[in-house]
Design a protein around this motif. Structure first.
Motif, PDB file in Angstrom:
ATOM      1  N   CYS A 112       0.836  -1.207   0.000  1.00  0.00           N
ATOM      2  CA  CYS A 112       0.000   0.000   0.000  1.00  0.00           C
ATOM      3  C   CYS A 112       0.870   1.256   0.000  1.00  0.00           C
ATOM      4  N   ASN A 113       1.943   1.215   0.784  1.00  0.00           N
ATOM      5  CA  ASN A 113       2.857   2.349   0.844  1.00  0.00           C
ATOM      6  C   ASN A 113       3.465   2.633  -0.526  1.00  0.00           C
ATOM      7  N   ALA A 114       3.894   1.577  -1.219  1.00  0.00           N
ATOM      8  CA  ALA A 114       4.486   1.740  -2.546  1.00  0.00           C
ATOM      9  C   ALA A 114       3.432   2.157  -3.568  1.00  0.00           C
ATOM     10  N   PHE A 115       2.234   1.596  -3.443  1.00  0.00           N
ATOM     11  CA  PHE A 115       1.181   1.880  -4.417  1.00  0.00           C
ATOM     12  C   PHE A 115       0.816   3.356  -4.423  1.00  0.00           C
ATOM     13  N   VAL A 116       0.591   3.939  -3.232  1.00  0.00           N
ATOM     14  CA  VAL A 116       0.169   5.338  -3.176  1.00  0.00           C
ATOM     15  C   VAL A 116       1.323   6.290  -3.445  1.00  0.00           C
ATOM     16  N   SER A 117       2.569   5.775  -3.497  1.00  0.00           N
ATOM     17  CA  SER A 117       3.692   6.639  -3.854  1.00  0.00           C
ATOM     18  C   SER A 117       3.662   6.975  -5.343  1.00  0.00           C
ATOM     19  N   PHE A 118       2.941   6.153  -6.131  1.00  0.00           N
ATOM     20  CA  PHE A 118       2.718   6.467  -7.542  1.00  0.00           C
ATOM     21  C   PHE A 118       1.487   7.361  -7.658  1.00  0.00           C
ATOM     22  N   SER A 119       1.587   8.394  -8.458  1.00  0.00           N
ATOM     23  CA  SER A 119       0.441   9.272  -8.681  1.00  0.00           C
ATOM     24  C   SER A 119      -0.586   8.573  -9.569  1.00  0.00           C
ATOM     25  N   GLU A 120      -1.776   9.149  -9.625  1.00  0.00           N
ATOM     26  CA  GLU A 120      -2.801   8.616 -10.532  1.00  0.00           C
ATOM     27  C   GLU A 120      -2.316   8.628 -11.977  1.00  0.00           C
ATOM     28  N   ASN A 121      -1.614   9.713 -12.340  1.00  0.00           N
ATOM     29  CA  ASN A 121      -1.105   9.808 -13.706  1.00  0.00           C
ATOM     30  C   ASN A 121      -0.113   8.701 -14.012  1.00  0.00           C
ATOM     31  N   ALA A 122       0.729   8.378 -13.029  1.00  0.00           N
ATOM     32  CA  ALA A 122       1.722   7.317 -13.233  1.00  0.00           C
ATOM     33  C   ALA A 122       1.048   5.963 -13.402  1.00  0.00           C
ATOM     34  N   LEU A 123      -0.023   5.733 -12.627  1.00  0.00           N
ATOM     35  CA  LEU A 123      -0.704   4.438 -12.681  1.00  0.00           C
ATOM     36  C   LEU A 123      -1.604   4.293 -13.906  1.00  0.00           C
ATOM     37  N   THR A 124      -1.853   5.388 -14.573  1.00  0.00           N
ATOM     38  CA  THR A 124      -2.625   5.312 -15.822  1.00  0.00           C
ATOM     39  C   THR A 124      -1.737   5.628 -17.022  1.00  0.00           C
ATOM     40  N   SER A 125      -0.428   5.510 -16.798  1.00  0.00           N
ATOM     41  CA  SER A 125       0.542   5.744 -17.864  1.00  0.00           C
ATOM     42  C   SER A 125       1.187   4.427 -18.276  1.00  0.00           C
ATOM     43  N   THR A 126       1.555   4.325 -19.505  1.00  0.00           N
ATOM     44  CA  THR A 126       2.202   3.101 -20.008  1.00  0.00           C
ATOM     45  C   THR A 126       3.691   3.084 -19.716  1.00  0.00           C
ATOM     46  N   ASN A 127       4.191   4.123 -19.023  1.00  0.00           N
ATOM     47  CA  ASN A 127       5.630   4.215 -18.758  1.00  0.00           C
ATOM     48  C   ASN A 127       6.069   3.458 -17.517  1.00  0.00           C
ATOM     49  N   LEU A 128       5.119   2.985 -16.717  1.00  0.00           N
ATOM     50  CA  LEU A 128       5.481   2.257 -15.502  1.00  0.00           C
ATOM     51  C   LEU A 128       6.155   0.946 -15.875  1.00  0.00           C
ATOM     52  N   ASN A 129       7.289   0.668 -15.262  1.00  0.00           N
ATOM     53  CA  ASN A 129       7.992  -0.585 -15.555  1.00  0.00           C
ATOM     54  C   ASN A 129       8.263  -1.354 -14.276  1.00  0.00           C
ATOM     55  N   SER A 130       8.526  -2.624 -14.427  1.00  0.00           N
ATOM     56  CA  SER A 130       8.694  -3.513 -13.270  1.00  0.00           C
ATOM     57  C   SER A 130       9.930  -3.155 -12.456  1.00  0.00           C
ATOM     58  N   ARG A 131      10.957  -2.612 -13.090  1.00  0.00           N
ATOM     59  CA  ARG A 131      12.174  -2.238 -12.352  1.00  0.00           C
ATOM     60  C   ARG A 131      11.878  -1.111 -11.367  1.00  0.00           C
ATOM     61  N   ASP A 132      11.173  -0.083 -11.828  1.00  0.00           N
ATOM     62  CA  ASP A 132      10.780   1.018 -10.956  1.00  0.00           C
ATOM     63  C   ASP A 132       9.880   0.508  -9.830  1.00  0.00           C
ATOM     64  N   ALA A 133       8.968  -0.412 -10.175  1.00  0.00           N
ATOM     65  CA  ALA A 133       8.074  -0.978  -9.168  1.00  0.00           C
ATOM     66  C   ALA A 133       8.861  -1.714  -8.091  1.00  0.00           C
ATOM     67  N   ARG A 134       9.840  -2.509  -8.503  1.00  0.00           N
ATOM     68  CA  ARG A 134      10.652  -3.256  -7.527  1.00  0.00           C
ATOM     69  C   ARG A 134      11.423  -2.328  -6.610  1.00  0.00           C
ATOM     70  N   GLU A 135      11.947  -1.225  -7.148  1.00  0.00           N
ATOM     71  CA  GLU A 135      12.699  -0.275  -6.331  1.00  0.00           C
ATOM     72  C   GLU A 135      11.795   0.375  -5.288  1.00  0.00           C
ATOM     73  N   ARG A 136      10.610   0.774  -5.702  1.00  0.00           N
ATOM     74  CA  ARG A 136       9.686   1.422  -4.756  1.00  0.00           C
ATOM     75  C   ARG A 136       9.208   0.442  -3.691  1.00  0.00           C
ATOM     76  N   LEU A 137       8.962  -0.785  -4.105  1.00  0.00           N
ATOM     77  CA  LEU A 137       8.519  -1.796  -3.151  1.00  0.00           C
ATOM     78  C   LEU A 137       9.631  -2.142  -2.169  1.00  0.00           C
ATOM     79  N   LYS A 138      10.865  -2.152  -2.646  1.00  0.00           N
ATOM     80  CA  LYS A 138      11.998  -2.410  -1.773  1.00  0.00           C
ATOM     81  C   LYS A 138      12.129  -1.310  -0.724  1.00  0.00           C
ATOM     82  N   ASP A 139      11.976  -0.054  -1.179  1.00  0.00           N
ATOM     83  CA  ASP A 139      12.031   1.075  -0.243  1.00  0.00           C
ATOM     84  C   ASP A 139      10.867   1.013   0.744  1.00  0.00           C
TER      85      ASP A 139
END
Length: 319
Positions: A112-139
């Motif tokens: 949940c912490n990682a999810f809300v760190s992404f803005s609505e625009n980011a979550l509705t953008s095709t630019n989100l990649n798994s590497r960025d997701a892993r980094e945020r989830l790790k943090d």
């Protein structure tokens, strides 16, 4: 000027969320990005999923043999032997159960912490990649690891607030189990119709309330680190104020999760009208293993719609 900064603009648009978050659920891109986050986080959920599988085995298999013993010719020595085995299994299963629940709470809170760190625009953008997701989830895992004391106090307070619906749910489950031919067979208890209707009512009301508050609690605790008692009360207030939208979202989330993790068991329960039926065989073991594996992705994905809906109610600022 500071009030015209992008950050301020985002915060101003996030707070008046009432129906707008539902629009995100119509976006395949939003679901794709939520799935990327869940898949990237799945390895971190392997431990709680494995613990839950062990706990389930320790609960179900001894219970199965106890029921078989009670349904057959009761031999005192065999009954005592079965009872001792069951007690030993419970002494092992109960600590593992709380360990599993605690591990899941930490993982889901981090998600949940990682999810809300992404803005609505980011979550509705095709630019989100798994590497960025892993980094945020790790943090996020590191952040949540530093909040374990807060989380312990938060969930203890929330559990104390919900003790009444918890009691009603347990009582209702015991009554339904006692009336289930799948559990006691011929020894099932015959309750009057009005008692069964009342039991089902309390079961579903308690289950709905506990589910909604748990979802909200995950989202609130993910964005807070102090005042656990106050945030537990806030979680309860939000659950009551937004009960019906959250009920719809929670019901859909739980239904989708059940369809993915337990499709065979769901349809079997619908056909037999008995959700408490115990059927242990080779196929049921496969079902439980699949449920544990799929839960590493499905449980986090289940929380995502609630996080999106409550985005405007979440803030990194403490009250």
């Amino acid at each position: 000027m500071e009030q015209n900064s992008p950050h301020s603009h985002v915060q101003e648009e996030q707070f008046p969320l009432v129906l707008r978050p539902f629009d995100c659920f119509k976006s395949l891109v939003w679901w794709r990005n939520a799935a990327i986050l869940s898949a990237a986080f799945a390895p971190s959920c392997a431990v709680p999923a494995g613990l839950w599988l062990v706990v389930l085995a320790l609960f179900i298999f001894p219970l199965y043999f106890v029921i078989k013993t009670l349904n057959g010719t009761v031999d005192v020595s065999k009954l005592i032997q079965t009872g001792v085995i069951y007690i030993v299994c419970m002494l092992i299963a109960v600590p593992l159960f709380f360990w599993s629940i605690g591990a899941w709470l930490v993982r889901l809170t981090a998600y949940c912490n990682a999810f809300v760190s992404f803005s609505e625009n980011a979550l509705t953008s095709t630019n989100l990649n798994s590497r960025d997701a892993r980094e945020r989830l790790k943090d996020a895992l590191k952040i949540v690891a530093e909040r374990k004391v807060f989380l312990a106090k938060f969930w203890s307070t929330l559990t104390a607030i919900l003790i009444v619906p918890c009691i009603f749910l347990v009582i209702a489950m015991c009554v339904l189990a006692a009336a289930s031919p799948g559990v006691l067979g011929p020894a099932q208890v015959q309750f009057p119709l009005w008692a069964m209707v009342l039991t089902h009512f309390f079961f579903w009301i308690s289950f709905a309330l506990l589910t909604i508050v748990s979802f909200v609690g995950l989202c609130i605790s993910a964005s807070a680190s102090v005042n656990p008692v106050q945030h537990a009360k806030i979680s309860m207030q939000i659950s009551v104020q937004k009960f019906f939208p959250l009920l719809i979202l929670s019901a859909l989330s739980v239904l989708i999760a059940t369809l993915i993790t337990s499709p065979v068991e769901l349809f079997r329960s619908i056909q037999t009208r008995d959700v408490f039926a115990i059927n242990i065989n080779g196929w049921s073991v496969v079902e439980e293993i699949w449920r544990a594996i799929s839960s590493t992705i499905v449980l986090t994905l289940t929380v995502a719609p609630i996080c999106e809906y409550l985005r405007g109610s979440l803030s990194s600022e403490e009250p």
